[in-house]
Write an enzyme that holds these catalytic residues in place. Structure first.
Site, mmCIF file in Angstrom:
data_model
loop_
_atom_site.group_PDB
_atom_site.id
_atom_site.type_symbol
_atom_site.label_atom_id
_atom_site.label_comp_id
_atom_site.label_asym_id
_atom_site.label_seq_id
_atom_site.Cartn_x
_atom_site.Cartn_y
_atom_site.Cartn_z
ATOM 1 N N ASN A 139 -35.639 7.129 15.934
ATOM 2 C CA ASN A 139 -35.428 5.913 16.726
ATOM 3 C C ASN A 139 -34.192 6.164 17.575
ATOM 4 O O ASN A 139 -33.075 6.110 17.078
ATOM 5 C CB ASN A 139 -35.210 4.708 15.788
ATOM 6 C CG ASN A 139 -34.817 3.463 16.569
ATOM 7 O OD1 ASN A 139 -34.961 3.414 17.786
ATOM 8 N ND2 ASN A 139 -34.308 2.456 15.852
ATOM 9 N N LYS B 156 -33.008 4.413 19.866
ATOM 10 C CA LYS B 156 -32.322 3.176 20.274
ATOM 11 C C LYS B 156 -32.022 3.244 21.782
ATOM 12 O O LYS B 156 -32.822 3.788 22.524
ATOM 13 C CB LYS B 156 -31.071 2.945 19.439
ATOM 14 C CG LYS B 156 -31.342 3.098 17.940
ATOM 15 C CD LYS B 156 -30.240 2.579 17.082
ATOM 16 C CE LYS B 156 -30.530 2.931 15.631
ATOM 17 N NZ LYS B 156 -29.752 2.139 14.683
ATOM 18 N N HIS C 265 -37.526 -4.147 14.246
ATOM 19 C CA HIS C 265 -36.302 -3.466 13.798
ATOM 20 C C HIS C 265 -35.214 -4.522 13.569
ATOM 21 O O HIS C 265 -35.142 -5.524 14.282
ATOM 22 C CB HIS C 265 -35.867 -2.455 14.855
ATOM 23 C CG HIS C 265 -34.772 -1.554 14.383
ATOM 24 N ND1 HIS C 265 -33.447 -1.937 14.380
ATOM 25 C CD2 HIS C 265 -34.819 -0.301 13.872
ATOM 26 C CE1 HIS C 265 -32.718 -0.939 13.882
ATOM 27 N NE2 HIS C 265 -33.528 0.060 13.566
ATOM 28 N N GLU D 12 -32.226 -4.600 14.352
ATOM 29 C CA GLU D 12 -31.385 -4.896 15.521
ATOM 30 C C GLU D 12 -32.080 -5.912 16.420
ATOM 31 O O GLU D 12 -31.433 -6.757 17.032
ATOM 32 C CB GLU D 12 -31.050 -3.602 16.275
ATOM 33 C CG GLU D 12 -30.013 -2.787 15.511
ATOM 34 C CD GLU D 12 -30.090 -1.293 15.721
ATOM 35 O OE1 GLU D 12 -30.704 -0.834 16.701
ATOM 36 O OE2 GLU D 12 -29.532 -0.556 14.872
ATOM 37 N N GLU E 145 -36.140 -0.609 5.626
ATOM 38 C CA GLU E 145 -34.792 -0.312 6.107
ATOM 39 C C GLU E 145 -33.816 -1.373 5.606
ATOM 40 O O GLU E 145 -33.717 -2.455 6.200
ATOM 41 C CB GLU E 145 -34.774 -0.310 7.639
ATOM 42 C CG GLU E 145 -35.672 0.728 8.267
ATOM 43 C CD GLU E 145 -35.136 1.201 9.609
ATOM 44 O OE1 GLU E 145 -34.936 2.405 9.756
ATOM 45 O OE2 GLU E 145 -34.890 0.360 10.497
ATOM 46 N N GLY F 293 -27.023 2.689 10.265
ATOM 47 C CA GLY F 293 -25.900 3.054 11.115
ATOM 48 C C GLY F 293 -24.555 2.936 10.420
ATOM 49 O O GLY F 293 -23.508 2.963 11.073
ATOM 50 N N SER G 193 -29.475 5.550 7.557
ATOM 51 C CA SER G 193 -28.566 6.697 7.407
ATOM 52 C C SER G 193 -29.226 7.889 6.723
ATOM 53 O O SER G 193 -28.582 8.625 5.969
ATOM 54 C CB SER G 193 -27.284 6.280 6.665
ATOM 55 O OG SER G 193 -26.611 5.268 7.392
HETATM 56 C C1 PEP Z 1 -32.617 2.913 12.434
HETATM 57 O O1 PEP Z 1 -32.102 2.562 13.471
HETATM 58 O O2 PEP Z 1 -33.787 2.608 12.196
HETATM 59 C C2 PEP Z 1 -31.826 3.700 11.485
HETATM 60 C C3 PEP Z 1 -32.311 3.968 10.299
HETATM 61 O O3 PEP Z 1 -30.586 4.120 11.928
HETATM 62 P P1 PEP Z 1 -29.601 5.142 11.158
HETATM 63 O O4 PEP Z 1 -30.428 6.311 10.726
HETATM 64 O O5 PEP Z 1 -28.584 5.503 12.205
HETATM 65 O O6 PEP Z 1 -29.022 4.399 10.007
#
Ligand code: PEP
Length: 250
Positions: free
Chosen positions: A9, A11, A94, A96, A166, A172, A212
């Site tokens: 992703n 972003k 997501h 976000e 998630e 993040g 992460s």
């Molecule tokens: C994401 O944005 O779906 C995500 C898992 O980000 P990160 O791996 O940076 O935590």
């Protein structure tokens, strides 16, 4: 047998020329991957990314989709537009988008229906915030989010969706759910699908972990029985890191 799926992703990162360069760098590094490889890119990168990925094992996805087919929705993109530009997958719901753009479980469901009807494979994100985990609501919450998201799909359509568990507190932040926590919650999601749609459907749905995930922790997470892949944010922006996650079996 579920084929693992590792999806990046990106972003709001990478211009079209940067997207092309990253995909060119990735192609030789991921060509022998045993997992399905997807990069979910900014909408303006989709066409160039799809062209760069042509003939390779890299699939291109979008990061959001509108739920209507067309009309007066300034700034929005329909599933047919994303598909024609070259997307095969689309991330929906997501955290976000839920946090900053007012996404609700109901609009997630509408977007999932629009995506599936247009032939896109949705990657549906569910997950709890830290205070919800601490209050003991994780299982109820991910069950609710998943059930609402899948409403109106046929059994065969459900078999083909991807779900990304998630935990919001792990996105993040550098914090990862433990292998066991991730496995347990993904098991809860699969059980919820089984209770409503039956064992066979539940056994086919691929459920990723996201939060992460990186070259260091991928092996432990992927060794868990319920975890079918990863949705990767930060670590998907550099070819060496993303390819190391994709090639976790090596
Ligand atoms: C994401 O944005 O779906 C995500 C898992 O980000 P990160 O791996 O940076 O935590």
């Amino acid at each position: 047998m579920r084929i693992p799926i590792i999806a990046g992703n990106w972003k709001m990162n990478k211009t079209p020329s940067e997207a092309k360069a990253l995909i060119e760098e990735l192609k030789p590094l991921v060509k022998d991957a045993e997992a399905t490889v997807v990069v979910c890119v900014p909408a303006v990168d989709i066409a160039v990314a799809a062209q760069a990925a042509e003939g390779s094992n890299i699939h291109v996805g979008a990061q959001n989709v509108h739920f209507k087919e067309s009309g007066a929705f300034t700034g929005e993109l329909s599933a047919a537009m994303l598909k024609e530009a070259g997307a095969e997958y689309v991330i929906i719901g997501h955290s976000e988008r839920r946090t900053y753009f007012g996404e609700t479980d109901e609009t997630v469901n509408q977007r999932v229906l629009a995506a599936v009807n247009a032939g896109l494979i949705p990657i549906i994100c569910v997950g709890e915030r830290r205070e919800q985990r601490e209050a003991g609501y994780t299982n109820a919450l991910v069950t609710y989010q998943t059930m609402i998201a899948l409403t109106g799909l046929t059994d065969d359509q459900i078999r083909n969706v991807v779900i990304a568990y998630e935990p919001v507190w792990a996105i993040g932040t550098g914090l990862t759910a433990t292998d066991e926590q991730a496995n347990e919650t993904i098991g809860v999601i699969r059980k919820a699908i089984e209770n409503r749609y039956g064992k066979n459907v539940a056994a086919d749905v691929r459920i990723q972990y996201g939060g992460s995930m990186n070259p260091k922790n991928v092996k432990g997470l992927m060794a868990q029985k319920e975890i079918d892949g990863g949705l990767i944010g930060g670590a998907s922006l550099k070819a060496p890191d993303f390819s190391a996650v994709v090639n976790y079996q090596n």
